[in-house]
Design an enzyme around this catalytic site. Structure first.
Site, short mmCIF file in Angstrom:
data_model
loop_
_atom_site.label_atom_id
_atom_site.label_comp_id
_atom_site.label_asym_id
_atom_site.label_seq_id
_atom_site.Cartn_x
_atom_site.Cartn_y
_atom_site.Cartn_z
CE LYS A 35 -2.43 1.39 3.70
NZ LYS A 35 -2.24 2.86 3.87
CE LYS A 65 -7.32 6.65 4.40
NZ LYS A 65 -5.95 6.19 4.13
N PRO A 70 -17.07 16.11 -7.58
CG PRO A 70 -19.27 15.31 -7.66
CD PRO A 70 -18.45 16.46 -7.17
#
Length: 250
Positions: A35, A65, A70
């Site tokens: 990760k 994150k 949008p």
């Protein structure tokens, strides 16, 4: 059943690419996924992500994150989709439209995970943030609300603590992936940990977690490879105790 080590996601939470590359070389045969988070990505950028994706058989989880309007998330996700990573993350936030934009831009090239409630967050934090008392009194209810947003938007799964993973799997089914941070081997579950909601690898597997994010118990061990192998054995023992029908898909 996938190999026990494939459940282990090791975070490359280090400050420079040389350290990251050394950890990839050391643990490439011991874990299923690496990760890469904000700290390393800001320092080293897409080049390190591409290098890690091509370095071996372990998959890459780009954990940025995303949380924005949008259209911005959509444009950022379109760039991520070309990096060769397996998972990436978007905060469930306040709007399903943001999650849907991320899924659309991923175009099936990367699996989008919704981040529900961080494992460092406590009920007091929820209360202080201004959420309704029903969520501060029961974080699981907030996690499930956010998981429903992610599922409705077409996300591949969510990031949630081991305390909620069973309920996520029961409600959304075995193919909806549950990635669980805040994992500590039983010997390392200590008071004062900065993760508020921790579970052991065995507990997480029994509850249905598909992947376990395990960093410090491996990285800070005297022998990180041996620590990873020990955790894989703990996972294997848990898997062998599950009914066959409860074992999550690869």
């Amino acid at each position: 059943m996938k190999p026990a080590k494939s459940y282990i996601v090791f975070p490359l939470d280090v400050q420079n690419p040389d350290e990251a590359k050394a950890l990839v070389a050391l643990l490439a045969d011991e874990v299923g996924m690496f990760k890469i988070g904000l700290e390393l990505f800001i320092r080293s950028g897409p080049d390190l992500v591409r290098w890690a994706a091509a370095a071996g058989s372990a998959r890459i989880f780009l954990d940025l994150k995303l949380h924005d309007i949008p259209i911005t998330v959509k444009r950022a996700m379109a760039q991520i989709a070309d990096l060769g990573v397996f998972f990436t993350t978007v905060h469930c936030g306040e709007s399903r439209a943001m999650l849907s934009a991320a899924v659309d831009a991923a175009a099936g090239k990367v699996h989008v995970l919704g981040v529900t409630v961080l494992t460092s967050v406590s009920p007091k934090d929820i209360e202080d943030a201004g959420y309704k008392n029903q969520y501060a009194d029961n974080i699981r209810e907030l996690v499930m609300k956010k998981a429903a947003m992610a599922a409705d938007a077409g996300c591949s799964g969510v990031v949630c603590s081991g305390e909620e993973v069973r309920f996520v799997k029961e409600r959304f089914g075995p193919l909806f992936q549950a990635i669980t941070p805040g994992i500590r081997p039983l010997s390392q579950v200590v008071k004062g940990d900065d993760q508020s909601r921790v579970v052991t690898p065995k507990m997480a597997i029994e509850r249905g977690a598909d992947y376990l994010v395990i960093g410090r118990p491996i990285r800070d061990a005297a022998d990180p490879k041996a620590a990873a192998r020990s955790i894989a054995m703990e996972i294997q023992d848990a898997l062998e105790g599950l009914p066959h029908t409860c074992i999550s898909p690869g």
